[in-house]
Motif scaffolding. Structure first.
Motif, PDB file in Angstrom:
ATOM      1  N   LYS A   9      -7.520  25.563  -1.606  1.00 49.99           N
ATOM      2  CA  LYS A   9      -7.823  27.172  -1.327  1.00 49.99           C
ATOM      3  C   LYS A   9      -7.298  28.267  -2.465  1.00 49.99           C
ATOM      4  O   LYS A   9      -7.640  29.203  -3.259  1.00 49.99           O
ATOM      5  N   VAL A  10      -6.193  28.350  -1.580  1.00 47.89           N
ATOM      6  CA  VAL A  10      -5.196  29.396  -2.402  1.00 47.89           C
ATOM      7  C   VAL A  10      -5.505  29.162  -3.918  1.00 47.89           C
ATOM      8  O   VAL A  10      -5.443  30.738  -4.296  1.00 47.89           O
ATOM      9  N   THR A  11      -4.729  28.686  -4.106  1.00 46.87           N
ATOM     10  CA  THR A  11      -4.701  28.223  -5.562  1.00 46.87           C
ATOM     11  C   THR A  11      -5.623  28.758  -6.395  1.00 46.87           C
ATOM     12  O   THR A  11      -5.658  29.584  -7.674  1.00 46.87           O
ATOM     13  N   TRP A  12      -7.008  28.066  -5.717  1.00 49.96           N
ATOM     14  CA  TRP A  12      -8.401  28.047  -6.168  1.00 49.96           C
ATOM     15  C   TRP A  12      -8.439  29.943  -6.279  1.00 49.96           C
ATOM     16  O   TRP A  12      -8.631  30.179  -7.263  1.00 49.96           O
ATOM     17  N   ARG A  13      -8.439  30.316  -5.473  1.00 48.99           N
ATOM     18  CA  ARG A  13      -8.642  31.755  -4.679  1.00 48.99           C
ATOM     19  C   ARG A  13      -7.810  33.171  -6.343  1.00 48.99           C
ATOM     20  O   ARG A  13      -8.381  33.579  -6.241  1.00 48.99           O
ATOM     21  N   TYR A  14      -6.390  32.496  -6.251  1.00 49.66           N
ATOM     22  CA  TYR A  14      -4.940  32.833  -7.117  1.00 49.66           C
ATOM     23  C   TYR A  14      -5.035  32.765  -8.050  1.00 49.66           C
ATOM     24  O   TYR A  14      -4.115  32.473  -9.290  1.00 49.66           O
ATOM     25  N   ARG A  15      -6.204  31.393  -9.124  1.00 49.83           N
ATOM     26  CA  ARG A  15      -5.655  31.006 -10.234  1.00 49.83           C
ATOM     27  C   ARG A  15      -5.984  31.483 -11.101  1.00 49.83           C
ATOM     28  O   ARG A  15      -5.156  31.246 -12.677  1.00 49.83           O
ATOM     29  N   SER A  16      -6.377  32.797 -11.264  1.00 52.47           N
ATOM     30  CA  SER A  16      -6.660  34.417 -12.277  1.00 52.47           C
ATOM     31  C   SER A  16      -5.075  34.399 -12.918  1.00 52.47           C
ATOM     32  O   SER A  16      -4.411  34.331 -13.947  1.00 52.47           O
ATOM     33  N   LEU A  17      -4.714  34.850 -11.542  1.00 52.70           N
ATOM     34  CA  LEU A  17      -3.241  35.373 -11.767  1.00 52.70           C
ATOM     35  C   LEU A  17      -1.972  33.848 -12.018  1.00 52.70           C
ATOM     36  O   LEU A  17      -1.287  34.551 -12.945  1.00 52.70           O
ATOM     37  N   LEU A  18      -2.386  32.848 -11.289  1.00 51.35           N
ATOM     38  CA  LEU A  18      -1.311  31.771 -12.086  1.00 51.35           C
ATOM     39  C   LEU A  18      -1.872  31.022 -13.576  1.00 51.35           C
ATOM     40  O   LEU A  18      -0.470  31.395 -14.306  1.00 51.35           O
ATOM     41  N   ILE A  19      -3.123  31.510 -14.084  1.00 52.04           N
ATOM     42  CA  ILE A  19      -2.439  31.568 -15.603  1.00 52.04           C
ATOM     43  C   ILE A  19      -2.135  32.425 -15.903  1.00 52.04           C
ATOM     44  O   ILE A  19      -1.774  31.894 -17.021  1.00 52.04           O
ATOM     45  N   ILE A  20      -2.205  33.748 -15.479  1.00 51.92           N
ATOM     46  CA  ILE A  20      -1.759  34.396 -16.722  1.00 51.92           C
ATOM     47  C   ILE A  20      -0.472  34.536 -16.881  1.00 51.92           C
ATOM     48  O   ILE A  20       0.494  34.759 -17.743  1.00 51.92           O
ATOM     49  N   LEU A  21      -0.081  34.205 -15.389  1.00 49.71           N
ATOM     50  CA  LEU A  21       1.960  33.975 -15.113  1.00 49.71           C
ATOM     51  C   LEU A  21       2.116  32.852 -15.766  1.00 49.71           C
ATOM     52  O   LEU A  21       3.361  33.148 -16.462  1.00 49.71           O
TER      53      LEU A  21
END
Length: 537
Positions: A9-21
């Motif tokens: 759930k947390v990964t999906w919520r911050y997916r955009s930030l993870l992709i950017i980094l």
């Protein structure tokens, strides 16, 4: 298990930030290990492609990456990149949006669309074709998104009339059976009470929600939801067909002219930039190739959508005259009332229509290809005037022409800069600029095939994004009205995509060959030895 769910759930919520980094981290071996200009350019290209596909960053923000990364990697100087971001395309876009602003401000789009619909009648099939034709025609001259935004309110009014007529028919049947005389009123009261109970229930479940007591005479606004009951299945399918046909016809009309859609404009600017000696891409030649494509796609897609949503009985389309159903009478009345509410055509609409026609004529006659154009009147300045010149000339006139004639009280132009800014798609302009900057850093021609043989079909098929609501803004606008499900668009889009690809292949291999000389390698394209390298300087 709960811990895994929380992590996901947390990964999906911050997916955009993870992709950017993570994306640049995973791609770092290209510039660090290989270390060539080709690898550096590949890093930027792949990074932008992933960001654009995932929309981790806003599209316009991703378009700015070449301005940052090309100078850092030594691919292009900063001032060289900056020059690429603003092209002749943007001037053409400004002129077109000036016209679109005037069309929308003075309501010319509603008059055109409603007039076309009244001509074809109110039979569901012909009604759908009428709306498709109107939207496609508008999309030839304004952006697809603007055309859909202009036409959908009219379609929604017709849909509401279809649903209302069926509700009234149900009410009459129920009253006849039960003797109840105010079934529709009771239904509204039940719906309104149910909404109040739902809101109050949600407030109890959410302790942070503000408590609001709904007065008895106030019902909160609600999105129209088509009742999924067996007796109304046909009406539901008609509504779906009308909605989805608007989204698709906007794309089909947009491909017919060079300024009709962004991929066409990008293609035109690409040809000007990388093949400056090519004189085959002009408004006239494109019109001769793509208007037949647009018309054939429109007709075949209309048949496909009619069969998919309304039924396989096409005999009703051939019925001339005869007794119309109550629903068709009511729908015709709504459309006629909408058209009558516009009143007589105003002077502002006349001026807009004249500018519209003049702009189309100047585009067509500048350099039509099969005959001398007005650009030949200035042989000493050959190649200086483009379609953007005509668009800017007439577009800027709309800031000067008085909207209400020589009024002694105050001056009001046909459009204002504030109104223009509200319509101008600045994000599209920046996004296209980023594409040009990316193309500036990567070039290759070595297969000795006419570039137009690949570029024209690719450009046209780029506009065939019919499958999902998020595929393009037109689909999203139509989907937002609440009459369609994703599966509806997927089923309809699969067939429409197949139709589009087949029609493009047929047209390019028949009409395209004599128009653009596609069976020969042109002298305006450079002759390079076969290789797989990029043309980086």
């Amino acid at each position: 298990m709960e811990a895994v769910k929380m992590v996901l759930k947390v990964t999906w919520r911050y997916r955009s930030l993870l992709i950017i980094l993570l994306t640049p981290s995973l791609l770092l071996p290209l510039p660090l290990v290989i270390g060539t200009k080709v690898a550096d350019c590949a890093f930027v290209l792949m990074l932008m492609a992933i960001y654009w596909l995932t929309e981790a960053l806003p599209l316009s923000a991703t378009a700015m990456l070449p301005a940052l990364l090309f100078p850092l990697f030594g691919i292009l100087k900063s001032n060289e990149v900056a020059k690429v971001y603003f092209k002749d395309f943007h001037l053409l876009l400004i002129g077109v949006i000036c016209l679109a602003t005037s069309i929308e401000k003075w309501g010319l789009h509603r008059r055109i669309a409603l007039r076309l619909v009244t001509l074809v009648g109110v039979n569901p099939g012909w009604l759908m074709l009428g709306f498709m034709s109107g939207c496609a025609f508008l999309s030839m001259w304004v952006s697809n998104t603007s055309a859909v935004a202009m036409v959908m309110p009219i379609v929604e009014a017709v849909i509401q009339q279809i649903l209302r007529s069926e509700e009234e028919a149900d009410g009459r049947r129920s009253r006849a059976a039960t003797g109840v005389s105010n079934l529709a009123l009771q239904l509204d009261e039940i719906i309104g009470q149910k909404e109040k109970e739902d809101i109050m229930s949600s407030q109890v479940q959410d302790p942070e929600a503000q408590v609001y007591t709904i007065p008895d005479n106030e019902v909160p606004p609600r999105r129209t939801v088509i009742p999924q009951v067996p007796g109304r299945k046909q009406d539901n399918m008609i509504c779906k067909a009308l909605c989805i046909s608007i989204a698709y016809s906007s794309s089909m009309g947009g491909i017919a002219t060079l300024p009709g859609t962004s991929p066409n404009l990008i293609f035109s600017e690409y040809m000007t930039q990388f093949y400056p000696d090519c004189d085959q891409i002009n408004f006239g030649n494109w019109l001769l190739l793509c208007v037949p494509i647009s018309i054939l796609m429109l007709l075949l897609s209309w048949i496909w959508l009619y069969w998919l949503f309304i039924g396989s009985d096409f005999r009703s389309l051939l019925r001339c005259g005869g007794q119309r159903s109550e629903r068709e009478k009511e729908t015709g009345r709504v459309i006629q009332e909408e058209y009558n509410s516009l009143g007589p055509i105003g002077p502002q609409e006349v001026v807009t229509l004249i500018i519209f026609v003049l702009m189309a004529l100047l585009w067509f006659t500048r350099k039509p290809g099969f005959m001398p154009g007005w650009a030949n009147l200035f042989p000493e300045h050959a190649g200086y005037a483009t379609d953007a010149t005509a668009a800017l000339l007439l577009g800027l006139l709309l800031f000067v022409i008085p909207a209400h004639g020589p009024s002694p009280k105050n001056f009001e132009a046909m459009i204002t800069w504030k109104e223009f800014q509200a319509v101008m798609p600045w994000e599209v302009a920046l996004l296209v600029g980023g594409g040009f900057a990316l193309a500036e850093g990567t070039q290759a021609e070595a297969i000795q095939v006419n570039p137009l043989y690949m570029l024209i079909p690719t450009t046209l098929c780029t506009s065939f994004s019919f499958l999902l609501p998020v595929s393009n803004p037109s689909n999203a606008i139509v989907f937002g009205y609440g009459h369609l499900r994703t599966i509806d668009m997927v089923k309809a889009g699969l067939g429409t995509n197949v139709i589009g690809v087949l029609v493009v292949v047929l047209a390019v291999t028949t009409l395209g060959v004599p128009l653009f000389g596609l069976n020969t390698y042109p002298d305006w394209a450079p002759i390079l030895p076969p290789s797989n390298s990029t043309g980086l300087s």
